[in-house]
Design a protein around this motif. Structure first.
Motif, short mmCIF file in Angstrom:
data_model
loop_
_atom_site.label_atom_id
_atom_site.label_comp_id
_atom_site.label_asym_id
_atom_site.label_seq_id
_atom_site.Cartn_x
_atom_site.Cartn_y
_atom_site.Cartn_z
N ALA A 203 -8.65 9.60 -39.84
CA ALA A 203 -8.71 11.36 -39.34
C ALA A 203 -7.52 12.42 -39.47
CB ALA A 203 -9.32 11.30 -38.37
N VAL A 204 -6.63 11.23 -39.23
CA VAL A 204 -5.25 12.40 -39.22
C VAL A 204 -4.35 12.82 -41.09
CG1 VAL A 204 -2.73 11.84 -39.09
CG2 VAL A 204 -4.14 11.51 -36.72
N GLY A 205 -4.33 11.52 -41.45
CA GLY A 205 -4.56 11.23 -43.11
C GLY A 205 -5.97 12.74 -43.03
N HIS A 206 -6.53 12.89 -42.57
CA HIS A 206 -8.27 13.96 -43.82
C HIS A 206 -7.19 15.45 -42.92
CE1 HIS A 206 -10.40 11.16 -45.96
NE2 HIS A 206 -10.73 9.97 -44.92
N ASP A 223 -4.43 19.20 -29.24
CA ASP A 223 -2.65 18.59 -28.33
C ASP A 223 -1.73 18.34 -29.49
OD1 ASP A 223 -4.24 16.28 -30.15
OD2 ASP A 223 -5.13 15.63 -28.10
N LEU A 224 -1.49 16.54 -29.26
CA LEU A 224 -0.14 15.97 -29.79
C LEU A 224 -0.27 16.49 -31.77
CD1 LEU A 224 0.38 12.65 -28.72
CD2 LEU A 224 1.58 14.77 -28.62
N ALA A 225 -1.98 17.02 -31.61
CA ALA A 225 -2.04 17.16 -33.38
C ALA A 225 -1.51 18.88 -33.68
CB ALA A 225 -3.95 17.40 -33.53
N ALA A 226 -1.11 19.64 -32.83
CA ALA A 226 0.16 20.96 -32.65
C ALA A 226 0.76 21.22 -33.99
CB ALA A 226 -0.48 21.71 -31.76
N PHE A 227 1.70 19.97 -33.42
CA PHE A 227 2.55 19.54 -33.75
C PHE A 227 2.76 18.57 -35.32
CE2 PHE A 227 4.20 20.63 -29.39
CZ PHE A 227 4.75 21.74 -29.23
N GLY A 228 2.17 18.24 -35.33
CA GLY A 228 1.24 17.15 -36.73
C GLY A 228 1.21 18.08 -37.87
N ALA A 229 0.26 18.92 -37.52
CA ALA A 229 -0.42 20.17 -38.13
C ALA A 229 0.68 21.28 -38.78
CB ALA A 229 -1.63 20.57 -37.90
N LEU A 230 0.85 21.50 -37.58
CA LEU A 230 2.42 22.45 -37.72
C LEU A 230 3.42 21.72 -39.27
CD1 LEU A 230 2.75 26.02 -37.08
CD2 LEU A 230 4.61 24.14 -35.78
N GLY A 374 -3.94 6.38 -28.06
CA GLY A 374 -4.74 5.75 -29.40
C GLY A 374 -4.58 7.20 -31.01
N GLN A 375 -4.27 8.26 -30.05
CA GLN A 375 -3.97 9.24 -31.24
C GLN A 375 -1.81 9.42 -31.96
OE1 GLN A 375 -3.27 14.25 -32.43
NE2 GLN A 375 -4.89 13.60 -30.59
N LEU A 376 -1.09 9.24 -31.12
CA LEU A 376 -0.01 9.17 -31.14
C LEU A 376 0.69 7.89 -31.86
CD1 LEU A 376 3.40 9.63 -30.61
CD2 LEU A 376 2.84 8.17 -28.58
#
Length: 400
Positions: A203-206, A223-230, A374-376
């Motif tokens: 999911a993170v890769g997609h 959540d953390l994805a805010a920084f990963g996506a940016l 899990g997401q981390l």
């Protein structure tokens, strides 16, 4: 009150040079705070005015936005999330559910919502899109068609999708193809219980593929994805101030939580990159010195095990700590050039946090006290592409 009458925050030249379709693009490169109106006072003073802003969500969001603009002299970036996805799912016939109980049968939910937000003084209006269930391409296309017909790139198209859209390459590419039909910013919000991005291995890769291949793609209510996506090139993102504002619960489902009513505020443990109840931290560090936080709110004077009550002033202090830590991460990310440098920084930060868990558990002699979310793990394993001119071997060395 139109958008043009609302003062916009200061922007440096680097940010103003990017655009997602809005002249000057005041949203570009920001991590906004997705927050309920009642908690704005706890967080507002700790936001970075150049790199952040507010996304109001919930009851009284319109009234609070108008009050911030007209009575409280707030000139920063301000959005309203209508959260129509909490009310119902999008369909091919009605991609924007009727939210207002007093609405007339002939009222257009999309037009009404956009007009109300503009009147409240938002930086840009957000569409009241219903929840887009997995594989419901008809509903997605219907919403995209309505937004494209507006011909207004200042409108933020809310895309509240079930995380199953990111489970495989085919679904992600179908999502990308449809979203590219909208000219303006597209604010994706991920639906599912607890931690949606942890559900699927890829999911993170997609998600990164969707961000990279969709001009103007953004990510809100996360959540953390805010920084990963940016770091992956998102136009802007939004970090949820509370657990319920870090993902979307599908309409008709009851939100699953990790336990009963919390007796203390949630506290962001910077080195572990995760939130824990203040009482949990106090128990874990009962026999060992707790880490002392050096964020802009704590200033090296407050230990992480001190947020043990929901009575003031501890909830406000915890909120100040949480926001200040997030703003510190944002400034560090913003100092880097775009592209692979940011992705490598984020990957290294997540990997260091994962590696830190066993060290903390060993230090307090509690082998399973803190468990890696899990997401981390997903972000730590999602190795970014090598930087231009960097060999594969060199890139692999950097991630070990």
């Amino acid at each position: 009150m139109s958008d043009s009458s609302v003062p916009l925050p200061h922007q440096d030249s680097a940010k103003a040079s990017h655009t997602t379709g809005v002249p000057g693009d005041p949203l570009r490169d920001r991590v906004l705070l997705h927050i309920s109106p009642a908690r704005v006072g706890q967080a507002r003073g700790h936001l970075d005015p150049v790199r952040s802003g507010l996304v109001l969500c919930g009851k009284d969001a319109l009234r609070k936005a108008a009050r911030l603009r007209r009575e409280e002299a707030y000139g920063g970036v301000l959005l309203i999330d209508p959260a129509a996805y909490e009310v119902g799912a999008a369909t091919a016939e009605a991609p924007f559910p009727q939210v207002a109980s007093d609405a007339l049968p002939f009222d257009d939910p999309l037009e009404v919502s956009l007009a109300e937000q503009r009147a409240a003084g938002v930086t840009a209006p957000v569409t009241p899109t219903g929840y887009i269930r997995a594989e419901d391409s008809d509903a997605l296309r219907a919403a995209v068609g309505r937004v494209a017909d507006l011909g207004d790139p200042s409108v933020v198209f809310a895309v509240p999708i079930d995380v199953a859209w990111l489970r495989d390459e085919e679904s992600a590419q179908r999502l990308i193809a449809v979203l590219r039909l909208v000219e303006g910013p597209k604010a994706i919000m991920l639906g599912g219980q607890m931690d949606p991005l942890a559900r699927y291995a890829e999911a993170v890769g997609h998600l990164r593929s969707v961000i990279r291949q969709t001009p103007g793609a953004a990510l809100l209510r996360t959540d953390l994805a805010a920084f990963g996506a940016l770091a992956a090139g998102a136009a802007f993102t939004g970090f949820g101030m509370s657990g319920g504002l870090r993902h979307v619960v599908p309409p008709g489902e009851k939100a699953r939580t990790g336990g009963g009513f919390p007796t203390s505020p949630h506290v962001l443990y910077p080195e572990l990159m995760s939130f824990f109840l203040g009482t949990t931290l106090a128990k874990r560090f009962a026999a060992s010195p707790a880490p002392v936080c050096s964020c802009a709110a704590c200033l090296g004077t407050r230990a992480l095990d001190s947020f043990t009550s929901r009575r003031n002033p501890l909830p406000a202090a915890a909120a100040a700590h949480n926001v200040s830590v997030l703003m510190g991460w944002l400034r560090a990310l913003d100092a880097l050039p775009g592209g692979s440098a940011r992705e490598h920084w984020w990957h290294e930060r997540c990997k260091a946090a994962v590696d830190r868990y066993p060290l903390v558990n060993a230090a307090i002699a509690q082998p399973n006290a803190f468990k890696v979310p899990g997401q981390l793990k997903r972000w730590a394993l999602a190795v970014p592409a090598p930087a231009a001119g960097t060999t594969t071997a060199t890139a692999a060395q950097r991630t070990r």
